[in-house]
Motif scaffolding. Structure first.
Motif, PDB file in Angstrom:
ATOM      1  N   MET A   1       0.844  -1.206   0.000  1.00 32.69           N
ATOM      2  CA  MET A   1       0.000   0.000   0.000  1.00 32.69           C
ATOM      3  C   MET A   1       0.870   1.245   0.000  1.00 32.69           C
ATOM      4  N   ASN A   2       0.449   2.245  -0.770  1.00 29.83           N
ATOM      5  CA  ASN A   2       1.120   3.541  -0.750  1.00 29.83           C
ATOM      6  C   ASN A   2       1.114   4.068   0.682  1.00 29.83           C
ATOM      7  N   PRO A   3       2.270   4.361   1.281  1.00 27.91           N
ATOM      8  CA  PRO A   3       2.300   4.767   2.685  1.00 27.91           C
ATOM      9  C   PRO A   3       1.709   6.139   2.955  1.00 27.91           C
ATOM     10  N   ALA A   4       1.492   6.940   1.917  1.00 26.32           N
ATOM     11  CA  ALA A   4       1.005   8.300   2.157  1.00 26.32           C
ATOM     12  C   ALA A   4      -0.046   8.700   1.124  1.00 26.32           C
ATOM     13  N   PRO A   5      -1.264   8.096   1.186  1.00 22.55           N
ATOM     14  CA  PRO A   5      -2.310   8.431   0.214  1.00 22.55           C
ATOM     15  C   PRO A   5      -3.099   9.668   0.632  1.00 22.55           C
ATOM     16  N   PHE A   6      -2.371  10.761   0.949  1.00 25.04           N
ATOM     17  CA  PHE A   6      -3.041  11.926   1.511  1.00 25.04           C
ATOM     18  C   PHE A   6      -4.011  12.609   0.549  1.00 25.04           C
ATOM     19  N   PRO A   7      -3.689  12.761  -0.738  1.00 26.08           N
ATOM     20  CA  PRO A   7      -4.671  13.398  -1.627  1.00 26.08           C
ATOM     21  C   PRO A   7      -5.984  12.627  -1.684  1.00 26.08           C
ATOM     22  N   GLN A   8      -5.895  11.293  -1.781  1.00 26.30           N
ATOM     23  CA  GLN A   8      -7.111  10.482  -1.808  1.00 26.30           C
ATOM     24  C   GLN A   8      -7.871  10.580  -0.486  1.00 26.30           C
ATOM     25  N   LEU A   9      -7.135  10.655   0.619  1.00 23.95           N
ATOM     26  CA  LEU A   9      -7.778  10.764   1.932  1.00 23.95           C
ATOM     27  C   LEU A   9      -8.527  12.080   2.063  1.00 23.95           C
ATOM     28  N   GLN A  10      -7.938  13.149   1.562  1.00 22.96           N
ATOM     29  CA  GLN A  10      -8.604  14.448   1.621  1.00 22.96           C
ATOM     30  C   GLN A  10      -9.896  14.437   0.805  1.00 22.96           C
ATOM     31  N   VAL A  11      -9.850  13.797  -0.354  1.00 23.15           N
ATOM     32  CA  VAL A  11     -11.048  13.677  -1.185  1.00 23.15           C
ATOM     33  C   VAL A  11     -12.111  12.849  -0.457  1.00 23.15           C
ATOM     34  N   PHE A  12     -11.684  11.716   0.105  1.00 22.65           N
ATOM     35  CA  PHE A  12     -12.619  10.856   0.846  1.00 22.65           C
ATOM     36  C   PHE A  12     -13.313  11.626   1.968  1.00 22.65           C
ATOM     37  N   LEU A  13     -12.560  12.405   2.736  1.00 24.38           N
ATOM     38  CA  LEU A  13     -13.144  13.147   3.852  1.00 24.38           C
ATOM     39  C   LEU A  13     -14.140  14.198   3.370  1.00 24.38           C
ATOM     40  N   ALA A  14     -13.879  14.795   2.222  1.00 28.41           N
ATOM     41  CA  ALA A  14     -14.826  15.766   1.670  1.00 28.41           C
ATOM     42  C   ALA A  14     -16.129  15.087   1.276  1.00 28.41           C
ATOM     43  N   VAL A  15     -16.033  13.915   0.646  1.00 34.91           N
ATOM     44  CA  VAL A  15     -17.243  13.171   0.263  1.00 34.91           C
ATOM     45  C   VAL A  15     -18.015  12.756   1.516  1.00 34.91           C
ATOM     46  N   ALA A  16     -17.293  12.292   2.532  1.00 34.42           N
ATOM     47  CA  ALA A  16     -17.949  11.861   3.769  1.00 34.42           C
ATOM     48  C   ALA A  16     -18.667  13.020   4.437  1.00 34.42           C
ATOM     49  N   ARG A  17     -18.043  14.172   4.468  1.00 39.25           N
ATOM     50  CA  ARG A  17     -18.640  15.336   5.131  1.00 39.25           C
ATOM     51  C   ARG A  17     -19.862  15.841   4.393  1.00 39.25           C
ATOM     52  N   LEU A  18     -19.808  15.845   3.073  1.00 45.96           N
ATOM     53  CA  LEU A  18     -20.893  16.399   2.264  1.00 45.96           C
ATOM     54  C   LEU A  18     -21.915  15.356   1.842  1.00 45.96           C
ATOM     55  N   ALA A  19     -21.580  14.056   2.051  1.00 40.58           N
ATOM     56  CA  ALA A  19     -22.457  12.946   1.649  1.00 40.58           C
ATOM     57  C   ALA A  19     -22.812  13.031   0.171  1.00 40.58           C
ATOM     58  N   VAL A  49     -14.341  -1.375   1.558  1.00 38.85           N
ATOM     59  CA  VAL A  49     -15.323  -0.493   0.928  1.00 38.85           C
ATOM     60  C   VAL A  49     -15.642   0.620   1.910  1.00 38.85           C
ATOM     61  N   LEU A  50     -15.510   1.866   1.476  1.00 40.19           N
ATOM     62  CA  LEU A  50     -15.699   3.014   2.359  1.00 40.19           C
ATOM     63  C   LEU A  50     -17.095   3.626   2.273  1.00 40.19           C
ATOM     64  N   PHE A  51     -17.753   3.484   1.124  1.00 36.15           N
ATOM     65  CA  PHE A  51     -19.084   4.053   0.944  1.00 36.15           C
ATOM     66  C   PHE A  51     -20.048   3.012   0.392  1.00 36.15           C
ATOM     67  N   THR A  52     -21.292   3.117   0.830  1.00 39.21           N
ATOM     68  CA  THR A  52     -22.395   2.405   0.189  1.00 39.21           C
ATOM     69  C   THR A  52     -23.063   3.396  -0.738  1.00 39.21           C
ATOM     70  N   ARG A  53     -23.079   3.109  -2.034  1.00 37.94           N
ATOM     71  CA  ARG A  53     -23.562   4.075  -3.021  1.00 37.94           C
ATOM     72  C   ARG A  53     -24.814   3.552  -3.708  1.00 37.94           C
ATOM     73  N   THR A  54     -25.797   4.436  -3.840  1.00 36.27           N
ATOM     74  CA  THR A  54     -26.964   4.158  -4.674  1.00 36.27           C
ATOM     75  C   THR A  54     -27.106   5.334  -5.626  1.00 36.27           C
ATOM     76  N   THR A  55     -28.112   5.287  -6.492  1.00 36.95           N
ATOM     77  CA  THR A  55     -28.322   6.401  -7.423  1.00 36.95           C
ATOM     78  C   THR A  55     -28.797   7.655  -6.694  1.00 36.95           C
ATOM     79  N   ARG A  56     -29.263   7.505  -5.434  1.00 34.07           N
ATOM     80  CA  ARG A  56     -29.843   8.648  -4.729  1.00 34.07           C
ATOM     81  C   ARG A  56     -29.105   9.037  -3.458  1.00 34.07           C
TER      82      ARG A  56
END
Length: 301
Positions: A1-19, A49-56
């Protein structure tokens, strides 16, 4: 695993916060496909898997929730540290996200934010006004404002106001026409402007107390609202009785537009508190906001 996936982590946190993937893309200034790709890369690296995604809708999985709780505050502190590294000596920079109920806005935000911004112009403040109970850690907030009984016990609490009361109010014209209630049960025979919770959708039963006895009166009337300011404004017109946060109606009580009734039964609450997790207290923007809020909020009641 990439030891420092910070850009992806920042994106993930934005998606989590805004849903929302699209909302995160707008905030970050990239395409929705780029956001999806970054999250997918992070999931592949972590093998979960970090998110459960549907069309809505977009919802965090248990693994996603654990990642938000563990990495969210640390990422916020890291970004703040990077901003502060570029600041001039004595200058505060960074971002502060607050969750505040509508009732607290005139007393916590309006008197505090202009002074705070004047003193610390490079701190960006985002205020989310909402009535629901917010998990400030999971949703990426630095702090929240609530009544003390609504705050989790593991949070740091900073008192912003003295205790205050909730009172039943009506206009002189209404009381002259319909009489003045003398005990909580009398409210069931009055026209009451009822409140529907924005978070639960339920009608609010007015809470009263005297000594050790408590009442929850299921009042009813011809008008239902989810806005306290509207309820008290309608009470001024003589439409009915309203249940009010006393500091919010002090001018109307002082000049006689409204009259408080059942004052012997008015419940007292400890006041408004700013709250945040222990690990957030090292944030310079939060520390400075607390200083200004403690100076100004108490004076506004």
């Amino acid at each position: 695993m990439n030891p420092a996936p910070f850009p992806q982590l920042q994106v993930f946190l934005a998606v989590a916060r805004l849903a929302s993937f699209s909302a995160a893309a707008r905030e970050l200034g990239v395409s929705t496909s780029a956001v999806s790709q970054a999250v997918r890369q992070l999931e592949e690296q972590l093998r979960v898997v970090l998110f459960t995604r549907t069309t809505r809708s977009v919802a965090l999985t248990d693994a996603g929730r654990r990642l938000v709780e563990g990495a969210g505050p640390a990422m916020s502190q890291a970004l703040t540290a990077l901003s502060e590294a570029s600041a001039q000596p004595g200058e505060a920079v960074g971002r502060l996200r607050l969750s505040v109920p509508q009732m607290a806005v005139p007393f916590m935000i309006k008197p505090v934010l202009p002074t705070f911004h004047e003193r610390h112009p490079r701190v960006e403040v985002e205020v989310a006004v909402e009535e629901r109970f917010v998990d400030i850690v999971a949703e990426g907030y630095d702090a929240g404002v609530r009544l003390s009984e609504a705050i989790e016990r593991d949070m740091v609490q900073v008192r912003l106001t003295d205790a205050f009361r909730f009172v039943v109010v009506g206009s002189p014209a209404y009381l002259e026409k319909h009489g003045t209630p003398q005990k909580p049960e009398d409210l069931l025979r009055h026209e009451c402007i009822t409140f529907r919770s924005r978070s639960t959708g339920n009608l609010y039963a007015w809470e009263l107390e005297r000594g050790r006895r408590n009442w929850r009166v299921p009042v009813r009337g011809g008008v239902v609202s989810n806005d306290n300011a509207l309820s008290t404004a309608l009470a001024e017109t003589g439409l009915g009785l309203a249940y009010a946060f006393e500091p919010a109606v002090k001018e109307q009580l002082r000049d006689g537009r409204l009259v408080a009734v059942l004052e012997a039964y008015a419940p007292t609450v400890p006041g408004f508190f700013l709250y945040y997790p222990n690990r957030a207290q090292r944030s310079t923007p939060l520390r400075l906001f607390v200083e200004v809020a403690k100076q100004l909020a108490l004076k506004s009641l």
